[in-house]
Design an enzyme around this catalytic site. Structure first.
Site, PDB file in Angstrom:
ATOM      1  N   GLU A  23       0.758  -1.377  -0.062  1.00 19.69           N
ATOM      2  CA  GLU A  23      -0.012  -0.059   0.056  1.00 19.69           C
ATOM      3  C   GLU A  23       0.853   1.317  -0.121  1.00 19.69           C
ATOM      4  O   GLU A  23       0.405   2.206  -0.353  1.00 19.69           O
ATOM      5  CB  GLU A  23      -1.022  -0.075   1.282  1.00 19.69           C
ATOM      6  CG  GLU A  23      -1.942  -1.149   1.123  1.00 19.69           C
ATOM      7  CD  GLU A  23      -2.842  -1.271   2.285  1.00 19.69           C
ATOM      8  OE1 GLU A  23      -4.153  -1.864   2.042  1.00 19.69           O
ATOM      9  OE2 GLU A  23      -2.497  -0.849   3.481  1.00 19.69           O
ATOM     10  N   ASP A 227     -13.127  -5.493  -1.272  1.00 23.75           N
ATOM     11  CA  ASP A 227     -14.166  -6.780  -1.077  1.00 23.75           C
ATOM     12  C   ASP A 227     -15.410  -6.397  -0.478  1.00 23.75           C
ATOM     13  O   ASP A 227     -15.488  -5.349   0.079  1.00 23.75           O
ATOM     14  CB  ASP A 227     -13.465  -7.828  -0.192  1.00 23.75           C
ATOM     15  CG  ASP A 227     -13.121  -7.597   1.017  1.00 23.75           C
ATOM     16  OD1 ASP A 227     -13.803  -7.496   1.979  1.00 23.75           O
ATOM     17  OD2 ASP A 227     -11.919  -6.824   1.258  1.00 23.75           O
TER      18      ASP A 227
END
Ligand code: ADE
Length: 263
Positions: A23, A227
């Site tokens: 990230e 998700d």
């Protein structure tokens, strides 16, 4: 006796935190004058991004790791604001994979000291929902809207197709955090029933919000939805972070920090 320590400073750097290495890896390549400072088994990277002084750090996953990292950013580096960038699972039906949620408030869904204290309330603080800094959240929201305005240019058609991203949206609202990766439909349904206004679930944001609240440091989180916090939640997670989330984070932070130069 109080131990002297650096206090949040109006001219201090901006702290940028993420939980997973992928990230921040792209962001780290873009820092100028990057210097590594190792504290508490973490690498804090000081430098400048878009001309603004920043400290970029990998907190690792979970509330304790994130809270510890935030405390060092504040006490050692005197950051003037903290932004957490990363991924989250969607809870609200209107929030889709590839969307971005900017926190307006954050809550630790796994805190429950009832009947001594109301459910979700942090004992002896009297707070369950930590408000994100309104001005910071508004600026990040604007930067996110600009970043997602042309998803084809940002991600490319192949990545959009691979992850089923069509027209990504930016949302503002409640983000909930807990020391659990939510990966069953049953568990996300329980969270949705208990906290119907929660947009997304992750594992760090509300812990950092608590630390920033205690020190009076502005905080907000930007979370890319990776998700649906259901039985498919772990599918292609690493790929998603590398190809979608890290690109979003760099673009959002770039828009936000470069706008600070504007008169
Ligand atoms: N971060 C990204 N997806 C998540 C999920 N489903 N649960 C907790 N944290 C997450």
């Amino acid at each position: 006796m109080n131990t002297p320590s650096a206090q949040p400073h109006a001219n201090g750097p901006i702290g940028i935190v993420a939980a997973l290495h992928q990230e921040i890896s792209e962001l780290l390549t873009l820092l100028s004058d990057a210097q590594r400072v190792r504290i508490g088994n973490r690498d804090f990277w000081t430098g400048a991004f878009e001309g603004q002084p920043v400290v970029v750090v990998l907190s690792r996953v979970g509330k304790v790791a994130a809270a510890t990292t935030a405390a060092v950013l504040i006490t050692h580096f005197g950051v003037r604001a903290v932004v957490f960038a990363g991924v989250a699972g969607a809870l609200a039906p209107a929030v889709a994979v590839g969307d971005v949620v900017v926190s307006s408030e954050l809550l630790q869904h796994d805190v429950d000291a009832s009947p001594l204290f109301p459910r979700w309330e942090i004992p002896l603080m009297g707070v369950a929902r930590f408000a994100a800094d309104a001005a910071l959240a508004a600026a990040l929201r604007q930067s996110a809207c600009a970043a997602l305005a042309d998803p084809q240019a940002l991600l490319g058609p192949a990545v959009m197709q691979a992850f089923g991203i069509a027209a990504p949206q930016v949302h503002s609202g409640l983000i909930i955090s807990g020391d659990r990766f939510v990966c069953t439909s049953a568990e996300s349904a329980v969270l949705r029933d208990a906290l119907p206004d929660a947009l997304a679930v992750e594992m760090e944001g509300a812990a950092v919000a608590q630390v920033c609240h205690e020190w009076g440091v502005p905080f907000a989180a930007i979370r890319t939805i990776s998700d649906r916090a259901d039985d498919t939640a772990s599918v292609d997670f690493a790929q998603f972070i590398a190809q979608v989330d890290s690109r979003y984070s760099v673009a959002i932070l770039r828009n936000w920090l470069s706008a600070m130069h504007a008169p």
